[in-house]
Motif scaffolding. Structure first.
Motif, PDB file in Angstrom:
ATOM      1  N   VAL A 153      -0.318   8.444  -7.295  1.00 40.82           N
ATOM      2  CA  VAL A 153      -1.332   7.874  -6.399  1.00 40.82           C
ATOM      3  C   VAL A 153      -2.650   8.627  -6.533  1.00 40.82           C
ATOM      4  O   VAL A 153      -3.725   8.023  -6.655  1.00 40.82           O
ATOM      5  CB  VAL A 153      -0.841   7.902  -4.934  1.00 40.82           C
ATOM      6  CG1 VAL A 153      -2.000   7.602  -3.980  1.00 40.82           C
ATOM      7  CG2 VAL A 153       0.276   6.894  -4.723  1.00 40.82           C
ATOM      8  N   GLY A 183      -9.548   5.375 -10.670  1.00 41.83           N
ATOM      9  CA  GLY A 183     -10.157   4.175 -10.105  1.00 41.83           C
ATOM     10  C   GLY A 183     -11.567   4.439  -9.588  1.00 41.83           C
ATOM     11  O   GLY A 183     -12.458   3.606  -9.747  1.00 41.83           O
ATOM     12  N   ILE A 214       2.894   3.300 -10.488  1.00 47.00           N
ATOM     13  CA  ILE A 214       2.834   4.260  -9.381  1.00 47.00           C
ATOM     14  C   ILE A 214       4.224   4.627  -8.891  1.00 47.00           C
ATOM     15  O   ILE A 214       4.516   5.782  -8.596  1.00 47.00           O
ATOM     16  CB  ILE A 214       1.995   3.698  -8.223  1.00 47.00           C
ATOM     17  CG1 ILE A 214       0.593   3.308  -8.706  1.00 47.00           C
ATOM     18  CG2 ILE A 214       1.901   4.712  -7.090  1.00 47.00           C
ATOM     19  CD1 ILE A 214      -0.189   4.445  -9.328  1.00 47.00           C
ATOM     20  N   ALA A 255      -4.304   7.837  -9.885  1.00 46.62           N
ATOM     21  CA  ALA A 255      -4.850   6.478  -9.909  1.00 46.62           C
ATOM     22  C   ALA A 255      -6.122   6.390  -9.070  1.00 46.62           C
ATOM     23  O   ALA A 255      -7.082   5.701  -9.461  1.00 46.62           O
ATOM     24  CB  ALA A 255      -3.810   5.488  -9.388  1.00 46.62           C
ATOM     25  N   LYS A 256      -6.154   7.060  -7.938  1.00 45.41           N
ATOM     26  CA  LYS A 256      -7.362   7.051  -7.101  1.00 45.41           C
ATOM     27  C   LYS A 256      -8.538   7.700  -7.829  1.00 45.41           C
ATOM     28  O   LYS A 256      -9.660   7.189  -7.798  1.00 45.41           O
ATOM     29  CB  LYS A 256      -7.092   7.782  -5.782  1.00 45.41           C
ATOM     30  CG  LYS A 256      -6.233   6.993  -4.798  1.00 45.41           C
ATOM     31  CD  LYS A 256      -6.031   7.773  -3.509  1.00 45.41           C
ATOM     32  CE  LYS A 256      -5.245   6.975  -2.490  1.00 45.41           C
ATOM     33  NZ  LYS A 256      -5.011   7.733  -1.226  1.00 45.41           N
ATOM     34  N   THR A 283       0.840  -1.187   0.000  1.00 47.05           N
ATOM     35  CA  THR A 283       0.000   0.000   0.000  1.00 47.05           C
ATOM     36  C   THR A 283       0.881   1.245   0.000  1.00 47.05           C
ATOM     37  O   THR A 283       1.738   1.415   0.872  1.00 47.05           O
ATOM     38  CB  THR A 283      -0.924   0.025   1.233  1.00 47.05           C
ATOM     39  OG1 THR A 283      -1.774  -1.123   1.206  1.00 47.05           O
ATOM     40  CG2 THR A 283      -1.793   1.277   1.228  1.00 47.05           C
ATOM     41  N   LEU A 333      -3.092   3.630  -1.358  1.00 43.66           N
ATOM     42  CA  LEU A 333      -3.471   2.927  -2.585  1.00 43.66           C
ATOM     43  C   LEU A 333      -2.830   1.546  -2.598  1.00 43.66           C
ATOM     44  O   LEU A 333      -1.611   1.417  -2.472  1.00 43.66           O
ATOM     45  CB  LEU A 333      -3.018   3.722  -3.810  1.00 43.66           C
ATOM     46  CG  LEU A 333      -3.308   3.076  -5.174  1.00 43.66           C
ATOM     47  CD1 LEU A 333      -4.810   3.138  -5.473  1.00 43.66           C
ATOM     48  CD2 LEU A 333      -2.518   3.767  -6.281  1.00 43.66           C
ATOM     49  N   ASP A 370      -0.793   0.046 -10.039  1.00 44.75           N
ATOM     50  CA  ASP A 370      -2.189   0.145  -9.600  1.00 44.75           C
ATOM     51  C   ASP A 370      -2.968  -0.929 -10.355  1.00 44.75           C
ATOM     52  O   ASP A 370      -3.081  -0.850 -11.578  1.00 44.75           O
ATOM     53  CB  ASP A 370      -2.751   1.535  -9.913  1.00 44.75           C
ATOM     54  CG  ASP A 370      -4.255   1.603  -9.709  1.00 44.75           C
ATOM     55  OD1 ASP A 370      -4.766   0.913  -8.804  1.00 44.75           O
ATOM     56  OD2 ASP A 370      -4.926   2.339 -10.464  1.00 44.75           O
ATOM     57  N   THR A 421      -1.213  -1.522  -4.244  1.00 41.56           N
ATOM     58  CA  THR A 421      -0.488  -1.740  -5.500  1.00 41.56           C
ATOM     59  C   THR A 421       0.079  -3.155  -5.535  1.00 41.56           C
ATOM     60  O   THR A 421       0.299  -3.775  -4.498  1.00 41.56           O
ATOM     61  CB  THR A 421       0.682  -0.743  -5.655  1.00 41.56           C
ATOM     62  OG1 THR A 421       1.655  -0.978  -4.621  1.00 41.56           O
ATOM     63  CG2 THR A 421       0.188   0.695  -5.571  1.00 41.56           C
TER      64      THR A 421
END
Length: 296
Positions: free
Chosen positions: A251, A258, A219, A254-255, A175, A179, A212, A181
């Motif tokens: 991060v 996502g 990442i 990607a969040k 993590t 996040l 990710d 990974t």
């Protein structure tokens, strides 16, 4: 009035079910694709022991690298995206820019390169043929990202020095800043390669990549790279990693991506199917209950 409200609920329920079906069957193939407007800059920093060709001595230097990746929309299409990637490695001293010319008076340029490659927008696997300009190197495996919904398994990952794919072995789950990974390990152990243009030597690399699993984006990355002449003399001993700010930016991106994927592929279908079913049941009850009263 009750009957009209019932028909409204039936229409709403049907609409929600259609939306849910669309989000389930069609939307994943649309949102889980590499964007055609990709334009990203990645920054790395570290240290290097580098041979100075002028003095013949190996110097210990602080270095930084900048990688710019842009999608070529004219060569791309619905299934394949074509990228132009520029990488510049410079000596990190003073107020040095991201890249300098080869004739930089302070000799701060370590290396600079430009590459063109194409990948499948869903699987992230390399694509060749008509998508590449004349003279471009054909590639295999993954290049600049992992596929959407990455798995805990080994992947083929392109190595530009070897000109061939190598194994990216699943290592563990970690993590990073909240996040989750997947961590992959790439090892190249003393392979014969063209370590400098026109010069054969020995090449080794030990690289970790944190991916990710939802978007397949990289990442974080660390790499230890060693290039020597065939007699063992060091040309370049490089230790490089994403900067802390770069990891944080990756991060957050990607969040955000996502969350959007989760909304479209999971939340919308769930709400659509449940809300649609309830609306259909309520609407049917109001319509047919009203008919029974009228018949009575």
């Amino acid at each position: 009035m009750r009957k009209i409200f019932g028909w409204v609920l039936l229409a709403l329920g049907a609409f929600l079910v259609v939306v849910a079906l669309t989000a389930t069957l069609w939307a994943p193939g649309q949102v889980k694709r590499t964007p055609l407007d990709t334009d990203s800059t990645t920054r790395l920093a570290g240290s290097a022991d580098k041979l100075n060709p002028g003095t013949g001595e190996v110097e210990s230097l602080d270095v930084k690298a900048t990688s710019i990746t842009q999608a070529d929309s004219k060569r791309s299409d619905d299934e394949v995206v074509v990228f132009v990637n520029s990488v510049c490695l410079v000596i990190d001293e003073g107020d040095v820019p991201d890249c300098v010319d080869a004739d930089d008076p302070e000799g701060r340029l370590v290396s600079a390169s430009t590459d063109v490659f194409a990948t499948d927008r869903s699987t992230a696997e390399a694509v060749n043929g008509e998508y590449l300009p004349a003279g471009a190197e054909e590639k295999e495996g993954l290049i600049n990202k992992w596929p959407f919904d990455a798995e805990k398994k080994d992947y083929q990952y392109w190595d530009g020095i070897l000109g061939a794919p190598v194994d990216a072995v699943y290592d563990s789950t970690e993590t990073l800043e909240g996040l989750e990974t997947y961590k992959y390990h790439v090892v190249v152990d003393e392979e014969s390669a063209e370590v400098v243009d026109g010069v054969q030597g020995v090449y080794s690399q030990d690289k970790f990549l944190w991916i990710d699993p939802v978007t397949g984006s990289i990442i974080n990355q660390t790499q230890q790279e060693l290039r020597t002449l065939e007699n063992g003399d060091v040309l370049l001993d490089l230790d490089l990693a994403f900067t802390e700010d770069q990891v944080t930016d990756n991060v957050e991106s990607a969040k955000d991506s996502g969350s959007l994927i989760e909304l479209i592929t999971s939340t919308v279908p769930l709400v659509g199917f449940i809300g649609g079913a309830l609306a259909l049941l309520a609407g049917a009850f109001l319509v047919f209950a009203g008919r029974r009263r009228e018949t009575a």
